[in-house]
Design a protein around this motif. Structure first.
Motif, PDB file in Angstrom:
ATOM      1  N   LEU A 235      39.275  43.903  46.557  1.00 47.54           N
ATOM      2  CA  LEU A 235      38.347  44.800  45.883  1.00 47.54           C
ATOM      3  C   LEU A 235      38.898  46.223  45.859  1.00 47.54           C
ATOM      4  O   LEU A 235      38.845  46.903  44.830  1.00 47.54           O
ATOM      5  CB  LEU A 235      36.994  44.773  46.593  1.00 47.54           C
ATOM      6  N   ASN A 236      39.441  46.660  46.986  1.00 51.52           N
ATOM      7  CA  ASN A 236      40.009  48.003  47.055  1.00 51.52           C
ATOM      8  C   ASN A 236      41.210  48.146  46.133  1.00 51.52           C
ATOM      9  O   ASN A 236      41.388  49.192  45.491  1.00 51.52           O
ATOM     10  CB  ASN A 236      40.430  48.315  48.490  1.00 51.52           C
TER      11      ASN A 236
ATOM     12  N   SER B  47      36.432  37.840  54.564  1.00 51.59           N
ATOM     13  CA  SER B  47      35.774  39.086  54.187  1.00 51.59           C
ATOM     14  C   SER B  47      36.776  40.234  54.112  1.00 51.59           C
ATOM     15  O   SER B  47      36.700  41.083  53.219  1.00 51.59           O
ATOM     16  CB  SER B  47      34.667  39.420  55.195  1.00 51.59           C
ATOM     17  N   ARG B  48      37.748  40.240  55.035  1.00 52.92           N
ATOM     18  CA  ARG B  48      38.765  41.283  55.011  1.00 52.92           C
ATOM     19  C   ARG B  48      39.664  41.140  53.784  1.00 52.92           C
ATOM     20  O   ARG B  48      40.028  42.131  53.160  1.00 52.92           O
ATOM     21  CB  ARG B  48      39.608  41.223  56.282  1.00 52.92           C
ATOM     22  N   GLN B  49      40.006  39.897  53.435  1.00 53.04           N
ATOM     23  CA  GLN B  49      40.835  39.653  52.261  1.00 53.04           C
ATOM     24  C   GLN B  49      40.116  40.096  50.989  1.00 53.04           C
ATOM     25  O   GLN B  49      40.706  40.735  50.118  1.00 53.04           O
ATOM     26  CB  GLN B  49      41.187  38.168  52.166  1.00 53.04           C
ATOM     27  N   TYR B  50      38.815  39.768  50.901  1.00 55.31           N
ATOM     28  CA  TYR B  50      38.042  40.177  49.728  1.00 55.31           C
ATOM     29  C   TYR B  50      37.960  41.696  49.633  1.00 55.31           C
ATOM     30  O   TYR B  50      38.074  42.269  48.548  1.00 55.31           O
ATOM     31  CB  TYR B  50      36.632  39.590  49.794  1.00 55.31           C
ATOM     32  N   ALA B  51      37.782  42.339  50.781  1.00 54.09           N
ATOM     33  CA  ALA B  51      37.708  43.805  50.801  1.00 54.09           C
ATOM     34  C   ALA B  51      39.018  44.421  50.328  1.00 54.09           C
ATOM     35  O   ALA B  51      39.021  45.405  49.580  1.00 54.09           O
ATOM     36  CB  ALA B  51      37.369  44.296  52.204  1.00 54.09           C
ATOM     37  N   ASN B  52      40.141  43.825  50.729  1.00 52.79           N
ATOM     38  CA  ASN B  52      41.449  44.333  50.304  1.00 52.79           C
ATOM     39  C   ASN B  52      41.649  44.148  48.800  1.00 52.79           C
ATOM     40  O   ASN B  52      42.157  45.040  48.114  1.00 52.79           O
ATOM     41  CB  ASN B  52      42.565  43.620  51.064  1.00 52.79           C
TER      42      ASN B  52
ATOM     43  N   LYS C  77      39.907  48.628  42.627  1.00 52.12           N
ATOM     44  CA  LYS C  77      39.357  49.978  42.473  1.00 52.12           C
ATOM     45  C   LYS C  77      40.475  51.003  42.329  1.00 52.12           C
ATOM     46  O   LYS C  77      40.380  51.933  41.512  1.00 52.12           O
ATOM     47  CB  LYS C  77      38.470  50.321  43.671  1.00 52.12           C
TER      48      LYS C  77
ATOM     49  N   ASP D 116      33.515  55.120  44.223  1.00 53.33           N
ATOM     50  CA  ASP D 116      32.066  54.925  44.134  1.00 53.33           C
ATOM     51  C   ASP D 116      31.346  56.143  43.574  1.00 53.33           C
ATOM     52  O   ASP D 116      30.287  56.015  42.948  1.00 53.33           O
ATOM     53  CB  ASP D 116      31.507  54.570  45.507  1.00 53.33           C
TER      54      ASP D 116
END
Length: 239
Positions: A44-45, A37-42, A48, A63
């Motif tokens: 995604l960020n 989940s942390r890897q996906y968040a990184n 963005k 956002d």
């Protein structure tokens, strides 16, 4: 009296090895899941931030500033699609007729692009001004282009050459091309990378093909912008 294991026996060594493999595999699996989940968040960020960077709007809140949506081949919005999931396999998304769009609050749009360089995939984000013609900015990256040559597509200095270029000539879509030997058409060309001909050709093809998918949307927005401008001029003249 309890029977002692013979730690030198083949059976003991095999069982011990199996147990250790299972334990290590379990620990690694738990660690991978906890970090997923942390890897996906990184990731995604990072996406963005790249989108905001293409607009030169790094100080904006993604956002609040960006409306992300998906259109079909006719430029119509598709509901129920997760935009960033489509970016994981952008080529496959294009082939499926799903095209992600990132529209800024100021009317500019960012379109993701994907292609192939000399050694592997190249990709990026192209920001267009409200006229849906002029390049506001571009962010590009690659998987394995040659350092000092094709890899220059990822440098801010090279990417800055694209700002102000136009993808239309009148009503005709012409994209932006990288020309070997130096740009001759200042409106639609940039200098190709010295020593990186294959990468430059790949970027040219990437821009033409990827942006071409969005032509119905871009033409509709161009018509809308022209109508707004005409109405504004009529109001001004009446006043």
């Amino acid at each position: 009296m309890a029977k002692k294991f013979n730690t030198n026996s083949n059976a003991y060594i095999i069982v011990y090895s199996i147990v250790m493999v299972v334990v290590v595999a379990t620990v690694l699996a738990v660690a991978a899941l906890s970090l997923q989940s942390r890897q996906y968040a990184n990731e995604l960020n990072e996406k963005k931030q790249s989108i905001l960077s293409s607009l030169g709007a790094q100080d904006q809140n993604y956002d609040a500033f960006i409306d992300a949506y998906v259109v079909d081949g006719e430029g119509n919005r598709l509901e129920g699609e997760e935009v960033f999931d489509l970016l994981k396999d952008l080529k496959g998304s294009f082939e499926a007729g799903k095209f992600p769009v990132f529209e800024a609050a100021d009317g500019r749009v960012v379109l993701p692009v994907t292609g192939t360089g000399l050694w592997g995939p190249v990709w990026g984000y192209v920001a267009l001004e409200k006229d849906m013609d002029t390049v506001s900015g571009i962010i590009m990256d690659h998987k394995g282009e040659t350092p000092g040559l094709g890899a220059e597509i990822a440098s801010p200095k090279y990417q800055s050459l694209f700002a102000g270029k136009r993808i239309f000539e009148g009503d005709e879509f012409v994209s932006v091309s990288l020309r070997k030997g130096g740009a001759k058409d200042p409106a639609h060309e940039v200098d190709a990378i010295s020593g990186g001909t294959k990468t430059s050709d790949g970027v040219s093809a990437m821009l033409r093909t990827s942006l071409g998918h969005y032509l119905p949307l871009l033409r509709a927005k161009r018509s809308g912008a022209a109508a707004e401008m005409s109405n504004a001029e009529n109001v001004e003249n009446n006043e």
